[in-house]
Enzyme design. Structure first.
Site: not given
Length: 290
Positions: A239, A181
């Site tokens: 995050c 990611r």
């Protein structure tokens, strides 16, 4: 108080009757209904905590998918879980504390320091042959008085995202998501793929051993040192939506390092088309326009 408690120490507390509020915070991206897992099996006496309802405010593009809850609402939830002043709280999940750390961070931010993460979570409890329960625990209300703002936060001031956007120029910005990611190879939930320019990839999975316990403090310290983390540089963490970043902050604390949280994290940053996005494996990657 330290950050972690081992299964043996928790067992001892329970055996001698020391006041301990156990909170089950099972939740995972793509499987948010932890209550069903809780009702199947949990540590005796544990109260279920709903991460979406109790540990987050309403999501929005401006604040991300899991913004911090309003302090008054969080305090009401804490009393509903049975927490009173002077209690010791132990939070756990079944995923290496990746969601339980959100509760740990919020209680610490609220000025409640007697909160610990069960190292290894439910898996460690079961591996030790400890008893299990299936009831829906409904505790008597507690009377804890909480505040807010005790833990460092970035990117939430009047200048919006300017603080976190400039963080890498003066400190170290850690991206706690999975490497794929960060690199922009995949993005399962947020509007754009990639990372904040200048951020360093530091997946939370690398804070844990194979049995989902936190690595020893010296190993965590070595891990973060290899990423460029030093005591002299300010550290911030993000995050996907501010949940697992709290796990990174807990790991940093175990290593003796204090770090700030960017609550909106990638879900907020990527929702603003005017903010830059980087891809690739190196800090800063390859910048895309918008």
């Amino acid at each position: 108080m330290t950050t972690l408690i081992e299964v043996s120490a928790l067992q001892e507390r329970m055996d001698v009757g020391l006041r301990t509020v156990l909170l089950d915070v099972r939740w995972a991206l793509g499987d948010p209904d932890g209550r069903a897992d809780y009702l199947r099996v949990h540590i005796p006496g544990a109260v279920y905590v709903d991460l979406e309802a109790d540990l987050s405010g309403p999501g929005s593009p401006q604040q991300g998918r899991h913004p911090l809850p309003e302090p008054r609402a969080f305090a009401e939830s804490a009393r509903r879980w049975g927490i009173s002043d002077g209690d010791t709280v132990v939070a756990y999940d079944d995923g290496g504390s990746t969601s339980a750390a959100r509760l740990w961070w919020l209680l610490r931010d609220a000025g409640f320091d007697r909160v610990l993460l069960l190292n290894g979570g439910l898996g460690a409890w079961r591996a030790a042959g400890c008893p299990l329960a299936t009831d829906d625990e409904q505790p008597a209300a507690g009377d804890v008085v909480l505040s807010s703002g005790r833990m460092p936060v970035v990117g939430m001031g009047a200048r919006g995202f300017k603080d976190v956007a400039e963080w890498a120029a003066t400190g170290i910005l850690l991206d706690a998501r999975a490497g794929e990611r960060y690199r922009g190879e995949t993005e399962p939930v947020d509007p754009r793929a990639g990372h904040i320019p200048g951020a360093v990839s530091a997946p939370t999975s690398q804070n844990l051993s194979a049995d989902r316990r936190f690595l020893p403090a010296e190993e965590l310290a070595a891990r973060f040192a290899a990423l460029g983390v030093t005591a002299a540089a300010p550290i911030a963490v993000y995050c996907g939506s501010g949940v697992t970043a709290a796990h990174e902050i807990a790991a940093l604390e175990i290593a003796g390092i204090r770090a700030a949280l960017f609550p909106g994290s990638w879900s907020a940053w990527s929702s603003h088309a005017g903010l830059p996005v980087a891809t690739g494996a190196e800090p800063g990657g390859r910048r895309h326009a918008g």
